[in-house]
Design an enzyme around this catalytic site. Structure first.
Site, mmCIF file in Angstrom:
data_model
loop_
_atom_site.group_PDB
_atom_site.id
_atom_site.type_symbol
_atom_site.label_atom_id
_atom_site.label_comp_id
_atom_site.label_asym_id
_atom_site.label_seq_id
_atom_site.Cartn_x
_atom_site.Cartn_y
_atom_site.Cartn_z
ATOM 1 N N THR A 132 1.245 -1.333 0.383
ATOM 2 C CA THR A 132 0.090 -0.147 -0.425
ATOM 3 C C THR A 132 0.692 1.384 -0.254
ATOM 4 O O THR A 132 1.712 1.362 0.837
ATOM 5 C CB THR A 132 -0.433 0.089 1.618
ATOM 6 O OG1 THR A 132 -1.976 -1.383 1.432
ATOM 7 C CG2 THR A 132 -2.166 1.219 0.965
ATOM 8 N N PHE A 166 -6.771 -6.133 -1.073
ATOM 9 C CA PHE A 166 -8.097 -5.762 -0.275
ATOM 10 C C PHE A 166 -8.065 -7.048 0.777
ATOM 11 O O PHE A 166 -9.287 -7.520 1.822
ATOM 12 C CB PHE A 166 -8.952 -5.315 -0.889
ATOM 13 C CG PHE A 166 -9.026 -4.553 -1.981
ATOM 14 C CD1 PHE A 166 -9.284 -3.088 -1.494
ATOM 15 C CD2 PHE A 166 -8.895 -4.175 -3.174
ATOM 16 C CE1 PHE A 166 -8.366 -1.929 -2.380
ATOM 17 C CE2 PHE A 166 -8.759 -3.342 -4.435
ATOM 18 C CZ PHE A 166 -8.164 -1.901 -3.796
ATOM 19 N N LYS A 222 -7.592 2.136 -2.547
ATOM 20 C CA LYS A 222 -6.349 0.996 -2.048
ATOM 21 C C LYS A 222 -7.628 2.274 -0.867
ATOM 22 O O LYS A 222 -7.525 2.228 0.208
ATOM 23 C CB LYS A 222 -5.531 0.661 -1.897
ATOM 24 C CG LYS A 222 -4.136 0.174 -0.757
ATOM 25 C CD LYS A 222 -5.492 -0.857 -0.756
ATOM 26 C CE LYS A 222 -4.944 -1.431 0.965
ATOM 27 N NZ LYS A 222 -5.845 -3.140 1.744
ATOM 28 N N PHE A 268 -19.455 -3.624 8.519
ATOM 29 C CA PHE A 268 -18.469 -2.368 9.099
ATOM 30 C C PHE A 268 -19.514 -1.570 10.025
ATOM 31 O O PHE A 268 -19.353 0.085 9.982
ATOM 32 C CB PHE A 268 -17.429 -1.655 8.082
ATOM 33 C CG PHE A 268 -16.199 -2.762 8.083
ATOM 34 C CD1 PHE A 268 -16.638 -3.636 7.061
ATOM 35 C CD2 PHE A 268 -15.274 -1.857 8.297
ATOM 36 C CE1 PHE A 268 -15.312 -4.484 7.955
ATOM 37 C CE2 PHE A 268 -13.445 -2.768 8.889
ATOM 38 C CZ PHE A 268 -14.186 -4.190 7.798
ATOM 39 N N ALA A 271 -20.157 -1.220 16.198
ATOM 40 C CA ALA A 271 -19.741 -0.408 17.473
ATOM 41 C C ALA A 271 -18.815 -1.088 18.735
ATOM 42 O O ALA A 271 -19.361 -1.612 18.282
ATOM 43 C CB ALA A 271 -20.941 0.866 18.067
ATOM 44 N N CYS A 279 -3.222 -1.282 9.113
ATOM 45 C CA CYS A 279 -3.605 -1.304 7.752
ATOM 46 C C CYS A 279 -4.831 0.250 8.129
ATOM 47 O O CYS A 279 -4.311 1.207 7.732
ATOM 48 C CB CYS A 279 -4.644 -2.026 7.412
ATOM 49 S SG CYS A 279 -3.339 -3.796 6.794
ATOM 50 N N ARG A 346 -0.996 -5.450 16.300
ATOM 51 C CA ARG A 346 -0.788 -3.478 15.968
ATOM 52 C C ARG A 346 -1.818 -3.056 16.465
ATOM 53 O O ARG A 346 -3.005 -3.423 15.411
ATOM 54 C CB ARG A 346 0.125 -3.732 14.709
ATOM 55 C CG ARG A 346 1.385 -4.562 14.574
ATOM 56 C CD ARG A 346 1.805 -4.451 13.002
ATOM 57 N NE ARG A 346 1.089 -5.879 12.414
ATOM 58 C CZ ARG A 346 1.769 -6.491 11.288
ATOM 59 N NH1 ARG A 346 2.211 -5.558 10.438
ATOM 60 N NH2 ARG A 346 1.027 -7.383 10.670
HETATM 61 C C1 UGA Z 1 -8.012 -3.901 6.663
HETATM 62 C C2 UGA Z 1 -9.517 -3.911 5.338
HETATM 63 O O1 UGA Z 1 -10.660 -4.614 5.623
HETATM 64 C C3 UGA Z 1 -8.700 -5.175 4.527
HETATM 65 O O2 UGA Z 1 -9.513 -5.109 3.030
HETATM 66 C C4 UGA Z 1 -7.323 -4.340 3.944
HETATM 67 O O3 UGA Z 1 -6.892 -4.787 2.972
HETATM 68 C C5 UGA Z 1 -6.556 -4.669 5.302
HETATM 69 O O4 UGA Z 1 -7.001 -3.597 6.248
HETATM 70 C C6 UGA Z 1 -5.496 -4.420 4.172
HETATM 71 O O5 UGA Z 1 -5.169 -3.087 3.796
HETATM 72 O O6 UGA Z 1 -4.601 -4.637 4.573
HETATM 73 P P1 UGA Z 1 -7.663 -5.841 8.574
HETATM 74 O O7 UGA Z 1 -7.091 -5.032 8.796
HETATM 75 O O8 UGA Z 1 -7.556 -6.668 8.004
HETATM 76 O O9 UGA Z 1 -8.613 -5.147 7.148
HETATM 77 O O10 UGA Z 1 -9.752 -5.875 9.346
HETATM 78 P P2 UGA Z 1 -10.417 -5.406 9.107
HETATM 79 O O11 UGA Z 1 -11.545 -6.775 9.281
HETATM 80 O O12 UGA Z 1 -10.887 -3.905 8.844
HETATM 81 O O13 UGA Z 1 -10.929 -4.903 10.903
HETATM 82 C C7 UGA Z 1 -10.264 -3.799 11.403
HETATM 83 C C8 UGA Z 1 -10.496 -2.879 12.522
HETATM 84 O O14 UGA Z 1 -11.519 -2.576 12.784
HETATM 85 C C9 UGA Z 1 -10.598 -4.235 14.053
HETATM 86 O O15 UGA Z 1 -9.538 -3.697 14.855
HETATM 87 C C10 UGA Z 1 -11.552 -4.430 13.906
HETATM 88 O O16 UGA Z 1 -12.438 -4.872 14.975
HETATM 89 C C11 UGA Z 1 -12.565 -3.000 13.501
HETATM 90 N N1 UGA Z 1 -14.392 -3.351 13.230
HETATM 91 C C12 UGA Z 1 -14.025 -3.669 12.329
HETATM 92 C C13 UGA Z 1 -15.292 -2.855 13.718
HETATM 93 O O17 UGA Z 1 -14.739 -2.063 14.775
HETATM 94 N N2 UGA Z 1 -16.051 -2.410 13.697
HETATM 95 C C14 UGA Z 1 -16.475 -3.406 12.290
HETATM 96 O O18 UGA Z 1 -17.778 -3.375 12.510
HETATM 97 C C15 UGA Z 1 -15.745 -3.837 11.234
#
Ligand code: UGA
Length: 454
Positions: A132, A166, A222, A268, A271, A279, A346
């Site tokens: 990225t 992604f 991205k 997403f 809460a 990321c 992280r």
């Molecule tokens: C995120 C993106 O979802 C991926 O599409 C992307 O490829 C990736 O970053 C990246 O750039 O490499 P990731 O960091 O694995 O993926 O995790 P997510 O599932 O997006 O969750 C991120 C954070 O948001 C977590 O701490 C999760 O607990 C929080 N979250 C997620 C919430 O608090 N509420 C939600 O409704 C969803």
């Protein structure tokens, strides 16, 4: 000719989440893959058929493809260029707290590839940047380095594309096997077509929606995606704060209602304690820095970051008010990983919360089914590490659920009552049955739920 349409293999520079998952997936499709990783410990693990990361489905497949000789890991690029047609650059791009991206790994990978190309007879390899990066990086940083070091020019001596990833941690392999889109950025249409054809063959018979655009647009797609995901989370967390302050307010129902609007969608909108990981926070900071450097108003991005920070602090403040002060109190933090299904800590909410609890004088005990060792690297001896959930709750005055591991949802009320000194819980991820626990005499503050008794 391989199933992927290639007559030779694929190289991958960097065996992090993206690089390793991609390598294992490609190898599982029969593509001879060489993964170059400078960390020798990681290389040894991979060659022993052991996954260096905690990721569902990866260990089994990794073991299989290494044993069959389809995947090879090494710490030097060596003769890789002679054996591959495509090279993916998947190294990390960390940012400081100001958002300035650290491109040292991308530059180093570009140099490595350029050097290997300078002595190689391979005609026009296709170099693909999956890391990225900020808009303009591939064309204005990666390309000149490869051109200078290799002595070849882009378009004639090699092809160059941007192809952001992604995948989500915790479902990295599944996401790589079933991507929802493929974004290809290139200045030369021939380069983009080569990558498009490679993916068409790889994912056949599935047809993955594909956009071919300029490198800068691909890079921006991205960053905009991750910023938008973060926006949704901070938005619902703002609503959760309003719910807590409103009679009968329950953010779960609000999210359900919002999600039924097809223009908004249900995903997403969970809460809780906000977003962490390697990321979303980093990419948001990078986008903010990039926008500011272009004179663009960044107040929306600031607000997303600010709400995320506040959400963590609010949990500590709530703990303090429930306990009437934190000094000398024993707090159990359940869950350290930034989300379930991973051992990655992280920028996890848990870490900020623990540091704040310690700063305010609390004694902290922690539990996580996967991330204890990673947490130890960061928190050292400042907390007590518990391999069992009950051990963690033992004698605690208050428990905070910081990661929604499924096992926390089923904690039995009688166990809580028999183990904890005071039965106070902050459900930071909204996984408990608040009403049932309250009926049992356990005081539960659930993020986003109006509860005057908590
Ligand atoms: C995120 C993106 O979802 C991926 O599409 C992307 O490829 C990736 O970053 C990246 O750039 O490499 P990731 O960091 O694995 O993926 O995790 P997510 O599932 O997006 O969750 C991120 C954070 O948001 C977590 O701490 C999760 O607990 C929080 N979250 C997620 C919430 O608090 N509420 C939600 O409704 C969803």
């Amino acid at each position: 000719m391989l199933a992927s349409g290639l007559s030779r293999g694929v190289g991958v520079i960097g065996a992090g989440y993206v690089g390793l998952t991609l390598s294992v997936f490609l190898a599982s499709k029969g593509v001879k893959t060489i993964c170059v990783e400078k960390d020798r410990v990681k290389v040894r693990k991979i060659m022993d058929g052991v996954s260096p990361i905690h990721e569902q489905g990866l260990p089994e497949l990794l073991h299989h493809v290494v044993r069959n000789g389809v995947l090879e890991a090494r710490d030097e690029i060596g003769d890789m260029m002679e054996r591959v047609e495509i090279v993916f650059i998947t190294v990390g791009t960390p940012t400081g707290s100001d958002g300035v991206p650290d491109l040292s790994q991308v530059k180093e990978a570009s140099r490595q590839v350029g050097e290997a190309m300078s002595t190689s007879r391979a005609a026009r390899p296709l170099i693909v940047v999956k890391s990225t990066v900020l808009p303009g990086t591939t064309w204005h940083v990666v390309r000149p380095i490869i051109e200078e070091v290799s002595g070849r020019s882009c378009g004639d001596g090699f092809h160059l594309c941007v192809n952001p990833e992604f995948l989500r941690e915790g479902s990295a392999l599944q996401d790589t096997m079933n991507p929802d889109r493929i974004i290809i950025g290139a200045k030369h249409s021939e380069a983009a077509e080569r990558l498009k054809k490679f993916y068409e063959a790889l994912y056949h018979p599935s047809k993955i929606p594909t956009i071919i655009t300029t490198p800068t647009n691909a890079e921006l797609i991205k960053l905009a995606t991750n910023a938008y995901l973060a926006l949704k989370i901070s938005f619902i967390n703002l609503i959760s704060q309003i719910c807590e302050a409103t009679e009968d307010g329950d953010v779960g129902v609000i999210a359900e209602g919002l999600g039924l609007d097809p223009r908004i969608g249900p995903l997403f909108l969970r809460a809780g304690l906000g977003f962490g990981g390697s990321c979303l926070p980093k990419d948001l900071r990078a986008l903010r820095w990039f926008a500011a450097s272009r004179g663009v108003d960044t107040s929306l991005l600031e607000a997303i970051i600010g709400i995320n920070r506040a959400q963590r602090l609010r949990a500590v403040e709530k703990a303090e008010s429930m306990l009437g002060g934190l000094s000398g109190k024993r707090v159990a933090v359940l869950g350290l990983a930034f989300k379930p299904g991973t051992d990655d800590i992280r920028e996890a909410a848990s870490i900020d919360i623990i540091r704040e609890l310690l700063a305010r004088g609390a004694e902290v005990r922690v539990h996580d089914p996967a991330a204890l060792e990673n947490a130890r690297q960061v928190l050292g001896e400042s907390v007590t590490y518990c391999s069992g959930l009950y051990e963690c709750l033992n004698g605690a005055d208050l428990a905070i659920i910081a990661t929604e591991w499924p096992e926390y949802a089923d904690i039995d009320p009688s166990t809580i009552k028999s183990l904890m000194r005071k039965t106070l819980i902050i459900d930071g991820r909204r996984i408990l049955n608040t009403r049932r626990l309250m009926e049992e005499g356990i005081r539960v503050h659930t993020v986003g739920l109006h509860n005057p008794l908590a």
